[in-house]
Design a protein around this motif. Structure first.
Motif, PDB file in Angstrom:
ATOM      1  N   GLU A  91       0.816  -1.220   0.000  1.00  0.00           N
ATOM      2  CA  GLU A  91       0.000   0.000   0.000  1.00  0.00           C
ATOM      3  C   GLU A  91       0.847   1.267   0.000  1.00  0.00           C
ATOM      4  N   VAL A  92       2.043   1.200   0.587  1.00  0.00           N
ATOM      5  CA  VAL A  92       2.904   2.378   0.675  1.00  0.00           C
ATOM      6  C   VAL A  92       3.294   2.871  -0.709  1.00  0.00           C
TER       7      VAL A  92
ATOM      8  N   MET B 175       4.517   8.184   6.117  1.00  0.00           N
ATOM      9  CA  MET B 175       4.753   6.791   6.491  1.00  0.00           C
ATOM     10  C   MET B 175       6.162   6.618   7.034  1.00  0.00           C
ATOM     11  N   ARG B 176       7.100   7.316   6.453  1.00  0.00           N
ATOM     12  CA  ARG B 176       8.488   7.246   6.931  1.00  0.00           C
ATOM     13  C   ARG B 176       8.589   7.797   8.356  1.00  0.00           C
ATOM     14  N   LEU B 177       7.886   8.882   8.638  1.00  0.00           N
ATOM     15  CA  LEU B 177       7.875   9.451   9.981  1.00  0.00           C
ATOM     16  C   LEU B 177       7.282   8.477  10.992  1.00  0.00           C
ATOM     17  N   VAL B 178       6.199   7.817  10.600  1.00  0.00           N
ATOM     18  CA  VAL B 178       5.567   6.835  11.494  1.00  0.00           C
ATOM     19  C   VAL B 178       6.518   5.670  11.747  1.00  0.00           C
TER      20      VAL B 178
ATOM     21  N   ASP C  82      11.374   4.788  -1.718  1.00  0.00           N
ATOM     22  CA  ASP C  82      11.240   3.357  -1.913  1.00  0.00           C
ATOM     23  C   ASP C  82      10.413   2.822  -0.754  1.00  0.00           C
ATOM     24  N   GLY C  83       9.084   2.762  -0.930  1.00  0.00           N
ATOM     25  CA  GLY C  83       8.162   2.514   0.165  1.00  0.00           C
ATOM     26  C   GLY C  83       8.403   1.237   0.910  1.00  0.00           C
TER      27      GLY C  83
END
Length: 279
Positions: free
Chosen positions: A124-125, A136-139, A257-258
Motif C-alpha cells: 500500500e505504501v 509513512m516514513r515518519l511513522v 522506496d516505500g
C-alpha cells in the motif's frame, strides 16, 4: 450540541459535499454543519470536536467522510483503537490508501510498533503520494524509537526528501524528527545543525525548533513579566520545547522506496553508520 448560526455546512470540502448528496437535504445540512465543527475544533478543543463527530456519525455512519472525520477526532483524543476502526471503515468504503500512515500510527498508539513497521513495508505504501510516503516514513521512524532502536530510526528518516533543498509542506516535520532523533542518540552537533535547518523551513512556526536550538546553544529566556523578586535574575526561564517524534540537498528528490521505509535499510545500518552528514 449547539452550532453557531454562521456555520452553514457549506464550508466543507466540495468532495465531502458531493458525498453528502446521497442524504436527504435537511439531513445532509445537519451532518455538514457538525463536520465543520469537528474541523474547526480539532486542534483547539479535541474533546468538543469528538462530541460533534459522534453526532455526525450517528446521523450518517454510511458516509466515508463522516467515518474519516470520526477517526481523526478519536485520534486527536488518543482513542487509537476507535480511530483505527473508523479509518478502516472509511478505507473499505473508498478503497483509498490515503489513511494508511495514520492507521499505522494508531497501531503505535496502541502499543504495537511492530505492526506499524509491518504496515510501513506493505504494498500500500507504493500507492501513496509523496506526502503520504513521507508521513509513512515518519511513522516508521517513530515505531523504531518506540522499540528503542534509535540508530535504526535515524537511518529510516534518511531519504531524498530529507536531503532536498526544496521546502515542501512536510519538510519542517521531517527535519525536526531527524534532529530530535540525532539528539536522542547523543549526536548533539549534528542535531543542532538540523534544528537550524528546521528553523529555515518552518515559516509558520509549527514546531518549537527555535526553542530547541536556543536550548542547545545555552540561551536562557527571561520572563518579561517579572516581579520585584525576579528582577534579581532568579526568574530566568529556559525553553524546554516539545519533544514529540510523532509529530530536505538535491532539488529534485526521487520517489521514496516505500518497501524500505522501515525495512532492510534501517536494520542493516542500525549501528548508526548512516550519519546525517552523508546525506
Amino acid at each position: 450540541m449547539p452550532i453557531p448560526d454562521d456555520v452553514t455546512g457549506r464550508e466543507i470540502d466540495k468532495d465531502v459535499q458531493q458525498e453528502l448528496q446521497s442524504l436527504p437535504k435537511g439531513l445532509a445540512e445537519d451532518v455538514a454543519r457538525n463536520l465543520v465543527m469537528v474541523a474547526n475544533l480539532l486542534d483547539e478543543d479535541p474533546e468538543q470536536a469528538y462530541a460533534y463527530s459522534r453526532i455526525a456519525l450517528r446521523l450518517a455512519s454510511r458516509v466515508a467522510a463522516v467515518r474519516e472525520a470520526a477517526g481523526f477526532a478519536a485520534y486527536a483524543n488518543q482513542k487509537y483503537s476507535e480511530a483505527l476502526a473508523e479509518f478502516r471503515a472509511a478505507r473499505r468504503m473508498t478503497g483509498s490508501v490515503e489513511l494508511w500512515p495514520v492507521m499505522a500510527d494508531c497501531e503505535r498508539g496502541m502499543g504495537r510498533p511492530e505492526k506499524a513497521l509491518e504496515m510501513a513495508g506493505a504494498p500500500e505504501v507504493q500507492k501513496l503520494d509523496k506526502a503520504g510516503q513521507v508521513e509513512m516514513r515518519l511513522v516508521a521512524a517513530g515505531a523504531r524509537r518506540d522499540m528503542d532502536q534509535i540508530d535504526a530510526a535515524i537511518v529510516t528518516l534518511q531519504s531524498s526528501e530529507l536531503a532536498s533543498n526544496s521546502v515542501q509542506p512536510w519538510t519542517a516535520r521531517l527535519r525536526y524528527a531527524y534532529a530530535d532523533a540525532l539528539l536522542a542518540a547523543g549526536r548533539e552537533d549534528e542535531a543542532r545543525e538540523w534544528f537550524a535547518k528546521v528553523v529555515e523551513s518552518d515559516k509558520d512556526g509549527s514546531t518549537d525548533a527555535s526553542d530547541r536550538l536556543a536550548e542547545l546553544d545555552g540561551v536562557e529566556f527571561v520572563d518579561a513579566l517579572v516581579d520585584d523578586e525576579d528582577e534579581t535574575g532568579d526568574g530566568s526561564l529556559r525553553g524546554d520545547g516539545i519533544h514529540g517524534d510523532r509529530v530536505s540537498d538535491d532539488d529534485d528528490a526521487d520517489d521514496v522506496d516505500g518497501d524500505k521505509v522501515a525495512g532492510d535499510d534501517a536494520d542493516s545500518d542500525s549501528n548508526g553508520d548512516g550519519d546525517g552528514d552523508k546525506i
